[in-house]
Scaffold this active site. Structure first.
Site, PDB file in Angstrom:
ATOM      1  CB  CYS A 143       3.919   6.657  -3.233  1.00 33.55           C
ATOM      2  SG  CYS A 143       3.154   5.287  -2.327  1.00 33.55           S
ATOM      3  N   GLY A 187       9.813   6.096  -1.475  1.00 35.55           N
ATOM      4  CA  GLY A 187       9.302   4.730  -1.479  1.00 35.55           C
ATOM      5  C   GLY A 187      10.355   3.765  -1.969  1.00 35.55           C
ATOM      6  CE1 TYR A 243      13.234  10.120   7.917  1.00 31.81           C
ATOM      7  CE2 TYR A 243      11.237   9.673   6.668  1.00 31.81           C
ATOM      8  CZ  TYR A 243      12.474   9.256   7.135  1.00 31.81           C
ATOM      9  OH  TYR A 243      12.961   8.025   6.823  1.00 31.81           O
ATOM     10  CG  ASN A 248       2.064  10.549  -2.545  1.00 30.88           C
ATOM     11  OD1 ASN A 248       2.102   9.716  -1.642  1.00 30.88           O
ATOM     12  ND2 ASN A 248       2.559  11.757  -2.422  1.00 30.88           N
ATOM     13  N   GLY A 249      -0.944   9.141  -1.641  1.00 29.97           N
ATOM     14  CA  GLY A 249      -1.871   9.623  -0.629  1.00 29.97           C
ATOM     15  C   GLY A 249      -2.616   8.487   0.031  1.00 29.97           C
TER      16      GLY A 249
END
Length: 467
Positions: free
Chosen positions: A2, A28, A245, A102-103
């Site tokens: 995210c 996201g 990416y 985030n994670g």
């Protein structure tokens, strides 16, 4: 994965959060949310959609205050449910707690069971709420926020960067292996900003100060940054997929330029797996920098065989494979004049399931390409990710069950080659022992049931110990 951000001491915090989230939109696309604090009240708004779809001028005007946090979501743990849209907000014992994360935690189930035993009622299926429950529980029991963070970091395991706002004060902490990125900047008005990537700082005109260290906790208060090293690992485990990416090409993560990494992967690919062709073309956008490196190293002209529709999202982070495949034609259109009767090298960042690559090759072949050589700027992805990237089970990962030559035949490429693992590590420029390569090797930096562990020693260096 995210995108998260937090800003304090801002004259227009909602506008700045909007711009920061807009810059992090690639992390996201399912939902977005903002919480702000005006000194007395928390204002919040969140919903499904892109940042530009969720927020309007009047909504941002209503998000008053000088401090706030924001989130863009790509669903992993918990799935696509409205209650899982962040930020989360809780009121308890005259405290106001808003939190973004985030994670991916790997011990969520055990912690949820433990805190349900303490009487906590969970209203979401997200691991983020578990983090919030731990912090809130410690504060309820008269521990300071800094003590609550220390205890939380001791309890949770996995990948995480967390930003939370407690009674208008901003706090943040990063996992001791540094799996997910987080950086700190200073705004033109003297405030501070935390964000997943440096591009969010650029978007609001903030000055980059530094990356938050793995295992570090920070508190932003009164125009100052208070830092503590809570945990320390013998080596880090920065996610290699950020460089391949996920991050934006113009980002700098843990001191490394993402664009330079991708350009170097292309150059190394050209040396490791040359192909005789008329032109080199990227699969836009994440293959673009690698394609420029491949073209320069090989001496073969760079020319776009595919044009991207800028109004579609990233197919990899769409919630279903069916939507990903439909999105390929919406997202990419071949340039017939560039590829008809030509031998083309297509450079892409990765192959996950293989179905999208097959669709792209079929599309380019349909427009008259004579040969299609596919070059991939990451090694074969053979194992799932448990730490925040939506790599599926081994059965769904094409490289897990098939050799490169079998994948080549499956996707109907004239030839297929990947950069070597050593080549990727060289391009990133971070020592192998400081990278998470679990999806490429099947060995993970944390103990995951049923998987091999590439052990990282972690020690608690903060003196606080909660009974």
């Amino acid at each position: 994965m995210c995108g998260i951000t937090g800003i304090t001491d801002s004259t227009d915090v909602s506008g700045s959060l909007y711009l920061a989230l807009y810059a992090l939109q690639h992390r996201g696309q399912e939902s977005a949310g903002i919480c702000t604090y005006d000194g007395e009240t928390v204002h919040r708004y969140k919903g499904y959609g892109l940042v530009s779809e969720v927020f309007s001028g009047p909504i941002l005007d209503g998000l008053r205050g000088k401090t706030g946090i924001g989130h863009v979501r790509y669903p992993t743990t918990g799935g696509s449910k409205p209650e899982n849209i962040q930020p989360f907000h809780f009121m308890f014992r005259d405290h106001s707690l808003s939190l973004v994360h985030n994670g991916n935690l790997i011990n969520t189930d055990e912690l949820r069971y433990e805190y349900e035993g303490h009487g906590h009622i969970f209203s979401t299926t997200s691991d983020t709420e578990v983090i919030a429950a731990i912090i809130a529980n410690e504060i309820i029991h008269d521990h300071t926020p800094d003590e609550a963070i220390s205890y939380c970091m001791r309890k949770i395991s996995g990948s995480y960067v967390v930003i939370f706002m407690l009674d208008g004060i901003l706090y943040s902490f990063r996992d001791p292996l540094g799996i997910k990125p987080l950086c700190l900047g200073k705004t033109e008005t003297g405030g501070h900003v935390l964000a997943s990537e440096s591009v969010a700082l650029d978007a609001i005109g903030a000055e980059f100060i530094r990356d938050i260290r793995p295992g570090e906790s920070v508190r932003l208060q009164g125009g100052e940054v208070f830092s503590r090293q809570v945990m320390k690992a013998k080596s880090c485990a920065h996610c290699m997929f950020e460089y391949v990416y996920f991050a934006r090409a113009d980002a700098v993560i843990d001191g490394v330029s993402v664009y330079d990494v991708r350009r170097k992967t292309g150059a190394l690919l050209a040396r490791e797996a040359p192909a005789k062709a008329d032109l080199i073309s990227p699969v836009p956008d994440s293959g673009t920098a690698a394609a420029t490196g491949f073209s320069r190293e090989s001496g073969t002209p760079f020319r776009e065989a595919l044009i991207k529709n800028r109004y579609t999202g990233r197919t990899f982070i769409m919630p279903s494979q069916e939507k990903r495949e439909i999105a390929v034609r919406m997202k990419l259109n071949p340039v017939r004049g560039h590829i008809k009767d030509k031998s083309v090298v297509l450079v892409d960042d990765s192959i996950v399931r293989g179905t999208t690559s097959k669709k792209i090759l079929s599309l380019v072949r349909e427009f008259g390409a004579k040969e299609l050589h596919l070059r991939i700027a990451s090694p074969p992805i053979i194992a799932p990710c448990y730490l925040g990237t939506d790599f599926p089970t081994r059965d769904e990962l094409i490289a897990s069950t098939k050799s490169v030559s079998q994948v080549e035949k499956e996707i109907d490429a004239t030839s297929l080659a990947h950069i070597s693992l050593d080549g990727l590590i060289k391009a990133i420029g971070i020592p192998r022992q400081d990278l998470c390569l679990g999806c490429l090797t099947g060995k993970y930096p944390l103990a995951i049931p049923g998987e091999k562990e590439d052990d990282r020693e972690i020690e608690m260096v903060d003196s606080y110990s909660c009974p």
